[in-house]
Design a protein around this motif. Structure first.
Motif: not given
Length: 188
Positions: A53-56, A88-92
């Motif tokens: 998920p981090g890659i996606l 999204l970047t913070a989530g990754a």
């Protein structure tokens, strides 16, 4: 020369008791290999749940960031895209931090290496069972040292459910073997 080789081989043959001991070692190492393999697979799957998920998310953020720089977007849309990219970047980053802190990748590698090492020892024992050529006591002492080294190198304990999987697998194999024996006696 052949006479000397034959007498040397006879002197390295193991007694029935020694062969049973080696067989017990092999069974124990097969158990350890199975358990460590299961642990490695478990941590690999767990790590994938965080890494993929981090890659996606990172890939999606890149696309959204690119679209956010397009001149065909209104100012409000660009702002929304930039905020989305930030979230999204913070989530990754959070997913990557969780993955690192749990150490799933490290555990996967440690358990995989231990399983491979146990497999190597099983091979040594099988060679010794089929073609004895080493002093029994020395062989057992070396085996003990190598097992302790594997345990020392793998700083983690396998999860309890891996032991339970092993017990379940042994019951399944025993039932299959008994069923196979029953079926073969019916056809005889």
């Amino acid at each position: 020369i052949k006479v000397i080789m034959a007498s040397d081989k006879e002197s390295t043959n193991h007694s029935h008791h020694q062969l049973r001991v080696l067989s017990k070692f092999r069974n124990r190492l097969e158990k350890e290999k199975f358990i460590h393999n299961q642990a490695s697979n478990y941590y690999m799957r767990s790590n994938r749940w965080l890494v993929i998920p981090g890659i996606l998310i990172t890939g999606s953020s890149s696309v959204i960031s690119f679209l956010g720089t397009s001149d065909i977007m209104s100012s409000d849309t660009k702002t929304a895209f930039n905020i989305t990219v930030g979230v999204l970047t913070a989530g990754a980053a959070i997913l990557q931090s969780i993955s690192s802190s749990f150490g799933f990748e490290t555990r996967t590698a440690a358990f995989s290496k231990a399983a491979d090492s146990y497999d190597n020892l099983i091979t040594k024992i099988e060679f010794e069972l089929c073609s004895p050529n080493e002093d029994f006591q020395e062989f057992c002492n070396n085996l003990e040292e190598e097992i302790l080294k594997i345990k020392n190198d793998c700083k983690f304990l396998p999860p309890l459910f891996c032991h339970q999987l092993y017990e379940k697998e042994m019951k399944r194999r025993k039932a299959f073997k008994e069923e196979h024996i029953d079926n073969s006696s019916l056809t005889s």
